[in-house]
Design a protein around this motif. Structure first.
Motif, PDB file in Angstrom:
ATOM      1  N   CYS A  68      10.565   3.566  14.544  1.00 10.27           N
ATOM      2  CA  CYS A  68       9.882   2.667  13.602  1.00 10.27           C
ATOM      3  C   CYS A  68      10.894   1.993  12.675  1.00 10.27           C
ATOM      4  O   CYS A  68      10.741   0.826  12.347  1.00 10.27           O
ATOM      5  N   GLY A  69      11.922   2.726  12.275  1.00  6.28           N
ATOM      6  CA  GLY A  69      12.960   2.149  11.432  1.00  6.28           C
ATOM      7  C   GLY A  69      13.688   1.025  12.130  1.00  6.28           C
ATOM      8  O   GLY A  69      14.119   0.059  11.507  1.00  6.28           O
ATOM      9  N   GLY A  70      13.813   1.125  13.450  1.00  5.45           N
ATOM     10  CA  GLY A  70      14.458   0.073  14.230  1.00  5.45           C
ATOM     11  C   GLY A  70      13.664  -1.217  14.257  1.00  5.45           C
ATOM     12  O   GLY A  70      14.213  -2.288  14.501  1.00  5.45           O
ATOM     13  N   LEU A  71      12.369  -1.121  14.007  1.00  2.85           N
ATOM     14  CA  LEU A  71      11.526  -2.318  13.973  1.00  2.85           C
ATOM     15  C   LEU A  71      11.623  -3.038  12.641  1.00  2.85           C
ATOM     16  O   LEU A  71      11.213  -4.182  12.518  1.00  2.85           O
ATOM     17  N   CYS A  72      12.151  -2.366  11.656  1.00  2.00           N
ATOM     18  CA  CYS A  72      12.211  -2.889  10.302  1.00  2.00           C
ATOM     19  C   CYS A  72      13.523  -3.627  10.079  1.00  2.00           C
ATOM     20  O   CYS A  72      14.582  -3.148  10.468  1.00  2.00           O
ATOM     21  N   GLU A  73      13.457  -4.773   9.447  1.00  2.00           N
ATOM     22  CA  GLU A  73      14.650  -5.554   9.155  1.00  2.00           C
ATOM     23  C   GLU A  73      15.231  -5.213   7.791  1.00  2.00           C
ATOM     24  O   GLU A  73      16.266  -5.734   7.411  1.00  2.00           O
ATOM     25  N   CYS A  74      14.571  -4.367   7.044  1.00  2.00           N
ATOM     26  CA  CYS A  74      15.035  -3.986   5.709  1.00  2.00           C
ATOM     27  C   CYS A  74      16.020  -2.839   5.802  1.00  2.00           C
ATOM     28  O   CYS A  74      16.080  -2.130   6.792  1.00  2.00           O
ATOM     29  N   GLU A  75      16.735  -2.630   4.704  1.00  3.77           N
ATOM     30  CA  GLU A  75      17.541  -1.425   4.594  1.00  3.77           C
ATOM     31  C   GLU A  75      16.616  -0.297   4.169  1.00  3.77           C
ATOM     32  O   GLU A  75      15.641  -0.499   3.471  1.00  3.77           O
ATOM     33  N   GLY A  76      16.929   0.892   4.577  1.00  2.60           N
ATOM     34  CA  GLY A  76      16.102   2.035   4.205  1.00  2.60           C
ATOM     35  C   GLY A  76      15.455   2.656   5.418  1.00  2.60           C
ATOM     36  O   GLY A  76      15.494   2.121   6.517  1.00  2.60           O
ATOM     37  N   ASP A  77      14.855   3.826   5.207  1.00  2.47           N
ATOM     38  CA  ASP A  77      14.252   4.581   6.288  1.00  2.47           C
ATOM     39  C   ASP A  77      12.747   4.417   6.286  1.00  2.47           C
ATOM     40  O   ASP A  77      12.138   4.120   5.267  1.00  2.47           O
ATOM     41  N   VAL A  78      12.154   4.635   7.445  1.00  2.50           N
ATOM     42  CA  VAL A  78      10.710   4.684   7.595  1.00  2.50           C
ATOM     43  C   VAL A  78      10.373   6.099   8.028  1.00  2.50           C
ATOM     44  O   VAL A  78      10.978   6.624   8.961  1.00  2.50           O
ATOM     45  N   ASP A  79       9.440   6.735   7.335  1.00  2.00           N
ATOM     46  CA  ASP A  79       9.022   8.091   7.681  1.00  2.00           C
ATOM     47  C   ASP A  79       7.689   8.043   8.402  1.00  2.00           C
ATOM     48  O   ASP A  79       6.801   7.280   8.032  1.00  2.00           O
ATOM     49  N   CYS A  80       7.556   8.852   9.437  1.00  2.04           N
ATOM     50  CA  CYS A  80       6.302   8.978  10.178  1.00  2.04           C
ATOM     51  C   CYS A  80       5.973  10.457  10.309  1.00  2.04           C
ATOM     52  O   CYS A  80       6.795  11.329  10.031  1.00  2.04           O
ATOM     53  N   ARG A  81       4.772  10.702  10.766  1.00  4.84           N
ATOM     54  CA  ARG A  81       4.307  12.079  10.968  1.00  4.84           C
ATOM     55  C   ARG A  81       5.159  12.757  12.032  1.00  4.84           C
ATOM     56  O   ARG A  81       5.516  12.173  13.040  1.00  4.84           O
ATOM     57  N   LEU A  82       5.469  14.001  11.775  1.00  2.00           N
ATOM     58  CA  LEU A  82       6.132  14.858  12.746  1.00  2.00           C
ATOM     59  C   LEU A  82       5.073  15.841  13.228  1.00  2.00           C
ATOM     60  O   LEU A  82       4.539  16.624  12.446  1.00  2.00           O
ATOM     61  N   TRP A  83       4.732  15.759  14.498  1.00  2.00           N
ATOM     62  CA  TRP A  83       3.673  16.583  15.073  1.00  2.00           C
ATOM     63  C   TRP A  83       4.227  17.959  15.410  1.00  2.00           C
ATOM     64  O   TRP A  83       5.340  18.078  15.907  1.00  2.00           O
ATOM     65  N   GLN A  84       3.433  18.989  15.161  1.00  2.00           N
ATOM     66  CA  GLN A  84       3.806  20.355  15.501  1.00  2.00           C
ATOM     67  C   GLN A  84       2.825  20.887  16.530  1.00  2.00           C
ATOM     68  O   GLN A  84       1.605  20.785  16.350  1.00  2.00           O
ATOM     69  N   TYR A  85       3.378  21.444  17.608  1.00  2.00           N
ATOM     70  CA  TYR A  85       2.527  21.939  18.681  1.00  2.00           C
ATOM     71  C   TYR A  85       3.247  23.061  19.411  1.00  2.00           C
ATOM     72  O   TYR A  85       4.361  22.875  19.897  1.00  2.00           O
ATOM     73  N   SER A 126       3.066  10.278  -0.334  1.00  2.00           N
ATOM     74  CA  SER A 126       3.921   9.410  -1.155  1.00  2.00           C
ATOM     75  C   SER A 126       4.668   8.424  -0.280  1.00  2.00           C
ATOM     76  O   SER A 126       4.908   7.285  -0.684  1.00  2.00           O
ATOM     77  N   ASN A 127       5.013   8.809   0.947  1.00  2.00           N
ATOM     78  CA  ASN A 127       5.695   7.909   1.862  1.00  2.00           C
ATOM     79  C   ASN A 127       4.835   6.699   2.202  1.00  2.00           C
ATOM     80  O   ASN A 127       5.301   5.565   2.185  1.00  2.00           O
ATOM     81  N   VAL A 128       3.566   6.927   2.533  1.00  2.00           N
ATOM     82  CA  VAL A 128       2.682   5.813   2.879  1.00  2.00           C
ATOM     83  C   VAL A 128       2.481   4.911   1.654  1.00  2.00           C
ATOM     84  O   VAL A 128       2.533   3.688   1.761  1.00  2.00           O
ATOM     85  N   ARG A 129       2.300   5.510   0.499  1.00  2.00           N
ATOM     86  CA  ARG A 129       2.138   4.714  -0.726  1.00  2.00           C
ATOM     87  C   ARG A 129       3.379   3.843  -0.965  1.00  2.00           C
ATOM     88  O   ARG A 129       3.283   2.654  -1.205  1.00  2.00           O
TER      89      ARG A 129
END
Length: 146
Positions: A68-85, A126-129
């Motif tokens: 997802c961060g690779g899709l972003c042209e901005c500096e900074g990170d994008v956080d997504c859910r980490l699934w546990q199974y 807080s990440n989504v916000r």
């Protein structure tokens, strides 16, 4: 990235069960693009998969998502859910988790879940916000919210 493909694979795997029980499933794919929409849909973390209105994994952690961060042209990170199974962590919803969650919803008495599927009170992460509050905050912002 990849969650829609995983859900499609899980639905294909349980198709014989759906046919045998004469049960249908309706999939609603909702892309949330504003903070207001995140709050209105009670999106806590991205991505989220709900069955009958309940998050299939209400306890979640977030992690930097390179795809997802690779899709972003901005500096900074994008956080997504980490699934546990089954003791492992996945950046995409595991097909096995989706199959188990769907079967549990279709025949709740026929399968005992090893993990709690209980709902918890809604709270936007807080990440989504931060993702949505950052969108459009200055002229150099690409609008992705980073």
């Amino acid at each position: 990235m990849g969650t829609e493909d995983a859900l499609e694979a899980a639905l294909e795997r349980i198709e014989p069960i759906l046919d045998a029980l004469a049960v249908g499933i309706t999939v609603r794919d909702i892309h949330v693009s504003t903070l207001e929409a995140a709050e209105a849909t009670q999106l806590a973390v991205s991505p989220t998969i709900r069955i009958n209105g309940r998050d299939i994994q209400p306890d979640y952690i977030e992690n930097t998502c390179e795809s997802c961060g690779g899709l972003c042209e901005c500096e900074g990170d994008v956080d997504c859910r980490l699934w546990q199974y089954r003791g492992e962590e996945y950046s995409t919803a595991p097909v096995g988790l989706l199959v188990e969650s769907l079967v549990q919803a279709i025949a709740p008495n026929g399968m005992q879940s090893s993990e709690s599927r209980e709902s918890r009170a809604y709270q936007l992460s807080s990440n989504v916000r931060e993702f949505f509050e950052g969108a459009g905050s200055d002229e150099s912002d690409c609008g992705c919210g980073c």
